[in-house]
Design a protein around this motif. Sequence first.
Motif, PDB file in Angstrom:
ATOM      1  N   SER B  43     -38.996 -77.328 -46.761  1.00 37.71           N
ATOM      2  CA  SER B  43     -38.002 -76.545 -46.023  1.00 37.71           C
ATOM      3  C   SER B  43     -38.544 -75.149 -45.701  1.00 37.71           C
ATOM      4  N   LEU B  44     -37.954 -74.525 -44.679  1.00 38.76           N
ATOM      5  CA  LEU B  44     -38.404 -73.189 -44.255  1.00 38.76           C
ATOM      6  C   LEU B  44     -38.235 -72.174 -45.375  1.00 38.76           C
ATOM      7  N   THR B  45     -37.133 -72.300 -46.107  1.00 32.37           N
ATOM      8  CA  THR B  45     -36.906 -71.344 -47.201  1.00 32.37           C
ATOM      9  C   THR B  45     -38.008 -71.465 -48.253  1.00 32.37           C
ATOM     10  N   LYS B  46     -38.391 -72.696 -48.542  1.00 32.57           N
ATOM     11  CA  LYS B  46     -39.462 -72.918 -49.528  1.00 32.57           C
ATOM     12  C   LYS B  46     -40.772 -72.274 -49.050  1.00 32.57           C
ATOM     13  N   ILE B  47     -41.057 -72.465 -47.748  1.00 34.23           N
ATOM     14  CA  ILE B  47     -42.306 -71.929 -47.194  1.00 34.23           C
ATOM     15  C   ILE B  47     -42.294 -70.397 -47.242  1.00 34.23           C
ATOM     16  N   MET B  48     -41.162 -69.802 -46.812  1.00 37.26           N
ATOM     17  CA  MET B  48     -41.080 -68.340 -46.780  1.00 37.26           C
ATOM     18  C   MET B  48     -41.130 -67.755 -48.189  1.00 37.26           C
ATOM     19  N   LYS B  49     -40.438 -68.431 -49.104  1.00 32.55           N
ATOM     20  CA  LYS B  49     -40.449 -67.990 -50.503  1.00 32.55           C
ATOM     21  C   LYS B  49     -41.889 -67.977 -51.035  1.00 32.55           C
ATOM     22  N   LYS B  50     -42.590 -69.049 -50.722  1.00 32.76           N
ATOM     23  CA  LYS B  50     -43.974 -69.183 -51.170  1.00 32.76           C
ATOM     24  C   LYS B  50     -44.839 -68.071 -50.569  1.00 32.76           C
ATOM     25  N   LEU B  51     -44.641 -67.835 -49.263  1.00 34.67           N
ATOM     26  CA  LEU B  51     -45.435 -66.817 -48.573  1.00 34.67           C
ATOM     27  C   LEU B  51     -45.208 -65.447 -49.216  1.00 34.67           C
ATOM     28  N   ILE B  52     -43.933 -65.116 -49.432  1.00 34.51           N
ATOM     29  CA  ILE B  52     -43.605 -63.808 -50.028  1.00 34.51           C
ATOM     30  C   ILE B  52     -44.170 -63.729 -51.448  1.00 34.51           C
ATOM     31  N   ASP B  53     -44.007 -64.820 -52.185  1.00 33.14           N
ATOM     32  CA  ASP B  53     -44.498 -64.831 -53.559  1.00 33.14           C
ATOM     33  C   ASP B  53     -46.015 -64.637 -53.605  1.00 33.14           C
ATOM     34  N   GLU B  54     -46.723 -65.322 -52.711  1.00 32.56           N
ATOM     35  CA  GLU B  54     -48.186 -65.221 -52.684  1.00 32.56           C
ATOM     36  C   GLU B  54     -48.628 -63.814 -52.286  1.00 32.56           C
ATOM     37  N   ILE B  55     -47.859 -63.209 -51.354  1.00 31.42           N
ATOM     38  CA  ILE B  55     -48.215 -61.862 -50.905  1.00 31.42           C
ATOM     39  C   ILE B  55     -47.945 -60.843 -52.024  1.00 31.42           C
ATOM     40  N   MET B  56     -46.780 -61.005 -52.693  1.00 32.54           N
ATOM     41  CA  MET B  56     -46.396 -60.035 -53.725  1.00 32.54           C
ATOM     42  C   MET B  56     -47.214 -60.214 -55.013  1.00 32.54           C
ATOM     43  N   HIS B  57     -47.374 -61.482 -55.421  1.00 32.24           N
ATOM     44  CA  HIS B  57     -47.978 -61.692 -56.744  1.00 32.24           C
ATOM     45  C   HIS B  57     -49.354 -62.360 -56.706  1.00 32.24           C
ATOM     46  N   GLY B  58     -49.736 -62.900 -55.593  1.00 29.02           N
ATOM     47  CA  GLY B  58     -51.016 -63.612 -55.543  1.00 29.02           C
ATOM     48  C   GLY B  58     -52.084 -62.792 -54.838  1.00 29.02           C
ATOM     49  N   ASN B  59     -53.138 -63.489 -54.432  1.00 28.01           N
ATOM     50  CA  ASN B  59     -54.263 -62.816 -53.771  1.00 28.01           C
ATOM     51  C   ASN B  59     -54.264 -63.018 -52.263  1.00 28.01           C
ATOM     52  N   LEU B  60     -53.205 -63.656 -51.744  1.00 24.14           N
ATOM     53  CA  LEU B  60     -53.254 -64.089 -50.345  1.00 24.14           C
ATOM     54  C   LEU B  60     -53.534 -62.940 -49.378  1.00 24.14           C
ATOM     55  N   LEU B  61     -52.873 -61.801 -49.605  1.00 26.41           N
ATOM     56  CA  LEU B  61     -53.060 -60.671 -48.690  1.00 26.41           C
ATOM     57  C   LEU B  61     -54.504 -60.166 -48.757  1.00 26.41           C
ATOM     58  N   LEU B  62     -55.020 -60.139 -49.972  1.00 29.87           N
ATOM     59  CA  LEU B  62     -56.403 -59.687 -50.181  1.00 29.87           C
ATOM     60  C   LEU B  62     -57.368 -60.679 -49.517  1.00 29.87           C
ATOM     61  N   GLN B  63     -57.039 -61.970 -49.641  1.00 34.16           N
ATOM     62  CA  GLN B  63     -57.881 -63.011 -49.031  1.00 34.16           C
ATOM     63  C   GLN B  63     -57.856 -62.879 -47.514  1.00 34.16           C
ATOM     64  N   ALA B  64     -56.653 -62.626 -46.980  1.00 33.37           N
ATOM     65  CA  ALA B  64     -56.521 -62.470 -45.528  1.00 33.37           C
ATOM     66  C   ALA B  64     -57.271 -61.224 -45.070  1.00 33.37           C
TER      67      ALA B  64
END
Lengths: 309, 260
Positions: B43-64
């Motif tokens: 679901s879209l909510t799941k995807i957005m939640k994941k995106l925000i979570d990865e940006i806030m707590h993961g390395n995704l932003l750094l990877q990007a």
Amino acid sequence: MKKMMVIIFSIIMGLSGCNNQITDEIIIAEQYGLAYAPLQVMKEKGFLEDELKGDRVVKWVKLANTAAIREAMLSDQLDIGFMGIPPFLIGVDQEMPWKIMTGLSQSPVGLITDQVSIKNLEDLIQKGQIALPQPGSIQHILLAMALDKQMGQSNLLDHQLIAMNHPEGYQALIGETQVVAQFTTPPYLFDGLNTEGIHMILDGEEAMGEPFTFIVGVCQDSFYQEEASYESFLRALDRAYIFMEDEKSETLTILSKSYGLEEDVLESYLYEMDMIYGKEVLGVERFISFMRKEGYISKDIRQDDVLWD
Amino acid sequence: MGLKKQSSKANQQILKGLWFLMGLFLWEMVVRLQWVNPLLMPSLTKIMKKLIDEIMHGNLLLQAFQSVMLIFLALLIGLLIALIMSYLDYFSEIYRSLFEWLASALNPLPGVALLPIVIMWTGVGLKAVFAIIMHGVVWSLYLNIKTGFNEVDDAYIEVAKNHGASHWQMFHYVLLPNSIQATVTGLRIGWSRGWRALISAEMIFGAISTIGGVGWYLYERRSFMDSAGMYAGVVLVILIGLMVEQFIFDRWLVNLYDKH
């Protein structure tokens, strides 16, 4: 001209989705390695076709990694897949409706290096890249287990991992690259250990702390419900095991072609180097508890829930 | 006429927005009605939640960030190389024949096809990915700058020649300022080709540094069967693409062009 027409036709069929599984076809996915030897024998000897008595057509596909097997099964393009227990558990955790139908083999698996100065896991820190098939693979989890046991931190080397299949990883290890170690399986493991300068710094069983099934066969509920085919497959697998024991010479002829290895080399690999072929499934509980503890899976999974009867 | 253009542009934006909303609505409908396995389409909510979570707590932003910086670096070096090539091409028939031949042979070649050869030469790692991005960037820049040079009004060239301008003066004062639009087009194409090359290379042979880039993130999420994470990665790639188009190419570089 005829060949061109066949190619064009197959492309059109592929694009139109007509390659989807049809009911009279059983599609089985395998990967490369000595651990899959009983499947090669079953395929070459036609045991499954024999057991099915011509009711269904058997199609074998070789997929690059477990992720591809999972995706193919998810989109109903595959009936039976073979893989390590950890990637299977990751699928279960993500609510993939599949279970283990049989074990296939126990196999030595080890972390090898060509660097004289590297003698243990600690020596690997910040030393270069470590090749293994993919994150979440059985090799990755075994490495994490060993790191947890020896250094107290399971992800200590995660930033040094590089995902490469076994042949490429082995080439990278022996070539002049940044890859200094490879977590691999036979025949690459045995080839490596027979090569001067390459030594093993971690044995899979030592990391696990107990024997474990290296490869299991899994299927979804839909195939499990097809009782006749399901049972036929298990019977065909039994025949492959018996054949490998009773007909060593023919087994070696069949497998030396499949693996491109000399028969005498293959004989020592298959029968003298701790390769165990059988349907027993070992190590599920241990993998579940470690993967749950380290967050690779998020749900409490019970062993009974992941095995078909 | 201008007003019509403006209102048509505004209409276009509204229409695009409507299409976007309709796409989101259809997506959510398919998920909620369970027409497709949720593992294939979260679901879209799941995807957005994941995106925000990865940006806030993961390395995704750094990877990007690492991925984007790598491409910008390649674009910068590629631009320098392409300018030198275009200069030599414009003033020397010998170099022109060489570069034209190389461009026609290599420009259509997908970077990924070169990957095994590049790995043999440079090993697996940052150098290999960088080489693949450079391949994607240089040829499009060279071909566009070359076209820009060739389209400079003959009158300017004649005036410069009559004033006894040297090759360098001709390049610096006439050719370059009059071909900025073509250069921007080259950069735009180079950016998209570089982006594609980076993601494909990382997805083929995994991480290239301590944290890896967005391609490695996608590969890793796939390995862990994290569908929401895979879609979150794709959303981020799209957002970065849109932002670079919007702010760097459509505004900053176009303003630079307008000033000239």
